[in-house]
Design a protein around this motif. Structure first.
Motif, PDB file in Angstrom:
ATOM      1  N   THR A  91      36.686 -12.283  30.040  1.00  0.00           N
ATOM      2  CA  THR A  91      36.832 -13.032  31.290  1.00  0.00           C
ATOM      3  C   THR A  91      36.041 -12.390  32.415  1.00  0.00           C
ATOM      4  N   ALA A  92      36.066 -11.053  32.460  1.00  0.00           N
ATOM      5  CA  ALA A  92      35.344 -10.337  33.513  1.00  0.00           C
ATOM      6  C   ALA A  92      33.840 -10.310  33.263  1.00  0.00           C
ATOM      7  N   GLY A  93      33.422 -10.587  32.032  1.00  0.00           N
ATOM      8  CA  GLY A  93      32.005 -10.623  31.722  1.00  0.00           C
ATOM      9  C   GLY A  93      31.388  -9.294  31.379  1.00  0.00           C
ATOM     10  N   ASN A  94      32.231  -8.268  31.048  1.00  0.00           N
ATOM     11  CA  ASN A  94      31.689  -6.951  30.712  1.00  0.00           C
ATOM     12  C   ASN A  94      31.935  -6.558  29.261  1.00  0.00           C
ATOM     13  N   GLN A  95      32.206  -7.540  28.398  1.00  0.00           N
ATOM     14  CA  GLN A  95      32.364  -7.252  26.971  1.00  0.00           C
ATOM     15  C   GLN A  95      30.974  -7.293  26.327  1.00  0.00           C
ATOM     16  N   GLU A  96      30.557  -6.179  25.743  1.00  0.00           N
ATOM     17  CA  GLU A  96      29.189  -6.077  25.235  1.00  0.00           C
ATOM     18  C   GLU A  96      28.949  -6.913  23.982  1.00  0.00           C
ATOM     19  N   ASP A  97      30.008  -7.350  23.304  1.00  0.00           N
ATOM     20  CA  ASP A  97      29.827  -8.185  22.117  1.00  0.00           C
ATOM     21  C   ASP A  97      29.795  -9.679  22.440  1.00  0.00           C
ATOM     22  N   VAL A  98      30.060 -10.051  23.684  1.00  0.00           N
ATOM     23  CA  VAL A  98      29.957 -11.444  24.132  1.00  0.00           C
ATOM     24  C   VAL A  98      28.869 -11.495  25.201  1.00  0.00           C
ATOM     25  N   ILE A  99      27.729 -12.058  24.852  1.00  0.00           N
ATOM     26  CA  ILE A  99      26.541 -12.029  25.707  1.00  0.00           C
ATOM     27  C   ILE A  99      26.254 -13.422  26.233  1.00  0.00           C
ATOM     28  N   GLU A 100      26.211 -13.572  27.560  1.00  0.00           N
ATOM     29  CA  GLU A 100      25.854 -14.836  28.210  1.00  0.00           C
ATOM     30  C   GLU A 100      24.409 -14.766  28.680  1.00  0.00           C
ATOM     31  N   ILE A 101      23.624 -15.782  28.350  1.00  0.00           N
ATOM     32  CA  ILE A 101      22.202 -15.811  28.684  1.00  0.00           C
ATOM     33  C   ILE A 101      21.886 -17.124  29.379  1.00  0.00           C
ATOM     34  N   ASP A 102      21.133 -17.029  30.482  1.00  0.00           N
ATOM     35  CA  ASP A 102      20.662 -18.232  31.178  1.00  0.00           C
ATOM     36  C   ASP A 102      19.251 -18.529  30.693  1.00  0.00           C
ATOM     37  N   ALA A 103      19.093 -19.578  29.910  1.00  0.00           N
ATOM     38  CA  ALA A 103      17.784 -19.902  29.327  1.00  0.00           C
ATOM     39  C   ALA A 103      16.776 -20.343  30.387  1.00  0.00           C
ATOM     40  N   ALA A 104      17.250 -20.725  31.565  1.00  0.00           N
ATOM     41  CA  ALA A 104      16.313 -21.145  32.606  1.00  0.00           C
ATOM     42  C   ALA A 104      15.439 -19.986  33.067  1.00  0.00           C
ATOM     43  N   SER A 105      15.985 -18.759  33.064  1.00  0.00           N
ATOM     44  CA  SER A 105      15.226 -17.588  33.500  1.00  0.00           C
ATOM     45  C   SER A 105      14.873 -16.654  32.348  1.00  0.00           C
ATOM     46  N   ASN A 106      15.390 -16.917  31.151  1.00  0.00           N
ATOM     47  CA  ASN A 106      15.080 -16.100  29.972  1.00  0.00           C
ATOM     48  C   ASN A 106      14.667 -17.033  28.829  1.00  0.00           C
ATOM     49  N   ASN A 107      13.532 -17.698  29.026  1.00  0.00           N
ATOM     50  CA  ASN A 107      13.141 -18.741  28.088  1.00  0.00           C
ATOM     51  C   ASN A 107      11.946 -18.381  27.220  1.00  0.00           C
ATOM     52  N   GLY A 108      11.575 -17.114  27.206  1.00  0.00           N
ATOM     53  CA  GLY A 108      10.403 -16.692  26.452  1.00  0.00           C
ATOM     54  C   GLY A 108      10.723 -16.291  25.023  1.00  0.00           C
ATOM     55  N   VAL A 109       9.657 -16.104  24.233  1.00  0.00           N
ATOM     56  CA  VAL A 109       9.823 -15.716  22.835  1.00  0.00           C
ATOM     57  C   VAL A 109      10.399 -14.319  22.725  1.00  0.00           C
ATOM     58  N   GLU A 110       9.982 -13.424  23.605  1.00  0.00           N
ATOM     59  CA  GLU A 110      10.429 -12.034  23.508  1.00  0.00           C
ATOM     60  C   GLU A 110      11.939 -11.910  23.708  1.00  0.00           C
ATOM     61  N   GLU A 111      12.500 -12.683  24.642  1.00  0.00           N
ATOM     62  CA  GLU A 111      13.942 -12.611  24.871  1.00  0.00           C
ATOM     63  C   GLU A 111      14.721 -13.066  23.636  1.00  0.00           C
TER      64      GLU A 111
END
Length: 573
Positions: free
Chosen positions: A83-103
């Motif tokens: 809920t707090a967003g600091n669990q390292e095994d649950v990763i949230e990614i915004d594809a609008a700013s991380n949309n490249g092949v490397e990511e």
């Protein structure tokens, strides 16, 4: 503690808290209870309908050690860290700013490792349609060979932009717009918990303005709370949302019903001067006319909480014919579509107002037209009787009428509303190849499916005719659609971008022509000083109509006909 917006404070933490998506939440809960968890999910739907919230709840539910009936406990360390967003095994990614092949490659490499604390490693990729073609290809490899204890949850508002190969490897859940009644109920619950007074009609106005999105409704409610003085009134909601007051709508429609064009235009000017937005204004008037119609046919279905049941509203419902309301709704709907594509909506609103206030004389016109039709029928009968008498007299005198040969109908000259970009077409044809055209036709259906509904409707009435490495000639069946496509820069850009995504190293600029102009353009190009191999340019090179026609030497035939008239018989060897 710093102030938090309502949509953050009241974000759903359990499946049962997600409003208006019972079918989806129940399916996910059953999958968790039965331990039938998929490796990839796709959550689609309009904004603010609970996609990201459901993704986080799913991540908590599959990892919560105290999960009951598919719901997370929200009390253990695992639930709190997610809920707090600091669990390292649950990763949230915004594809609008991380949309490249490397990511995506970095995500793929990390997915090879087992989770450190949680049972499942969960990747939540929001706005996944923003990924590039290369990023989608990198993600596809991971979805084809899923790792154990790894879950991908993809969320998007535009699923048509996601490749079919990705969609086919996920479980898709379509989140629908939330009903107005469900939004009102949830807002009332929040205000009751917050000990804030409100009027029922105010919540109705806010819920309608949210257009099925709970996050938008909570944002508007947040503004209304700040704007109000301890109690949220309907007037507060009207001011915050920019909606028309019921008195304004009553007066405007009354002017239209009385055919008072000047009064209706004056009322429109007052509404625009008060800051009402054109799209919201049209939407309010559409709903108002719809409610008038419903009140006429089924008054018990119209809730008194809407606030429309004023004395003026009831009077209008009693005096206005249903056919009149149908006309108003059509006019408002057409204007709503026109306003979307213009930078000056005031003109369209004024024209629509004149139409609304001018319509409504259908019965009188129909009566007048009926009487005119009867007069014309009587006149035709009289003329027919006279003709019969004349024919009878001719037969008695032995004269036989020779029917005249029917004259060929004159072709109407074509309108020149749209100017064909001839030079641009010729530039494409100079470098055009048959292979480029074949490549475009192979992905044509995929291109249609990747566009919006409006863009798809425009392109559906067209066909690619020629393609070069840098250009594409598209022919439309109708001139009006061709002109609309040429004037819509977003449409041309969408065709350009999607083709570059579907065909490697190919990003053509589309050029729009009409189907009727294409044969003349081909002949003019081939008859000019252009050294091209027809078979390498046109896919239908076998068609002889591509080449200029040789004029037939019919001088002798013409002379014989002039000398002998009908006695001459023409025979071809």
């Amino acid at each position: 503690m710093a102030y938090q917006a309502l949509y953050r404070v009241w974000r759903s933490q359990r499946f049962e808290d997600v409003v208006g998506q019972q079918a989806i939440t129940q399916t996910l809960k059953n999958a968790i209870i039965q331990n039938q968890i998929s490796h990839a999910y796709l959550f689609t739907g309009p904004r603010g309908t609970g996609k990201t919230s459901a993704a986080k709840i799913l991540a908590k539910a599959v990892n919560c050690p105290h999960s009951q009936d598919g719901e997370p406990c929200n009390e253990c360390d695992m639930c709190r860290s997610i809920t707090a967003g600091n669990q390292e095994d649950v990763i949230e990614i915004d594809a609008a700013s991380n949309n490249g092949v490397e990511e995506i490659r970095f995500i793929r490499d990390r997915a090879n490792y087992a989770p450190t604390q949680a049972k499942y490693k969960v990747y939540i990729i929001d706005e996944v349609h923003m990924l590039s073609t290369g990023a989608f290809n990198a993600l596809l490899k991971t979805l084809e060979e899923p790792r154990k204890n790894v879950i991908f949850i993809l969320a998007t508002t535009e699923p048509h932009k996601i490749p079919a190969t990705i969609i086919s490897r996920t479980q898709r859940f379509d989140f629908k717009r939330i009903r107005t009644e469900d939004i009102v109920e949830h807002l009332a619950h929040i205000l009751a918990e917050s000990h804030i007074d409100y009027e029922d009609q105010a919540l109705q106005v806010i819920a309608r303005s949210a257009e099925g999105g709970m996050r938008d409704a909570l944002s508007i409610l947040d503004q209304a709370i700040s704007f109000s003085d301890g109690k949220i009134t309907m007037q507060n909601a009207m001011e915050v949302t920019g909606s028309l007051t019921f008195e304004m709508m009553d007066q405007f429609i009354q002017h239209c019903a009385q055919k008072n064009v000047a009064g209706a235009l004056e009322m429109l000017g007052e509404m625009l001067a008060s800051g009402k937005e054109a799209r919201r204004l049209l939407e309010n008037l559409l709903v108002y006319c719809r409610d008038l119609l419903i009140y006429q046919q089924a008054p018990q279905l119209l809730n008194e909480k809407t606030g429309y049941l004023t004395e003026a509203f009831q009077q209008l419902a009693a005096q206005t014919a249903p056919q009149q309301l149908y006309q108003w709704i059509d006019i408002l709907n057409d204007t709503q579509n026109d306003v979307r594509f213009t930078t000056n909506p005031t003109i369209y609103l004024e024209v629509a107002t004149v139409k609304l206030a001018s319509s409504g004389g259908a019965p009188a016109i129909a009566t007048s037209e009926t009487s005119m039709d009867e007069q014309q029928v009587q006149q035709l009968k009289k003329e027919l009787q006279e003709l019969r008498q004349e024919i009878q007299q001719l037969k008695q005198t032995g004269v036989t009428a020779q029917p005249e040969a029917p004259k060929a109908p004159k072709r109407k000259p074509q309108t020149n509303g749209y100017r064909i970009p001839k030079e641009r077409v010729f530039n494409v044809l100079k470098e055009a190849t048959k292979q480029n055209l074949v490549n475009v036709k192979m992905v044509w259906e995929d291109l249609l499916s990747s566009l919006t509904v409006t863009q798809k409707a425009i392109l559906r009435a067209s066909e690619p005719k020629a393609a070069s490495p840098s250009g594409l000639v598209i022919a439309f069946d109708y001139e009006i659609i061709c002109q609309k496509a040429a004037n819509d820069s977003e449409f041309g850009l969408a065709v350009h971008n999607n083709l570059s995504r579907m065909i490697p190293d190919y990003a053509p600029d589309p050029i729009f022509i009409t189907v009727d102009s294409w044969p003349e353009l081909r002949k003019e190009f081939l008859s000019g000083d252009h050294e091209v191999v027809v078979e390498e340019v046109f896919e239908d090179a076998g068609d002889l109509s591509l080449l200029p026609e040789e004029p037939a030497d019919d001088t002798v035939v013409t002379k014989a006909q002039e000398l002998f008239g009908e006695l001459a018989t023409i025979e071809e060897n």
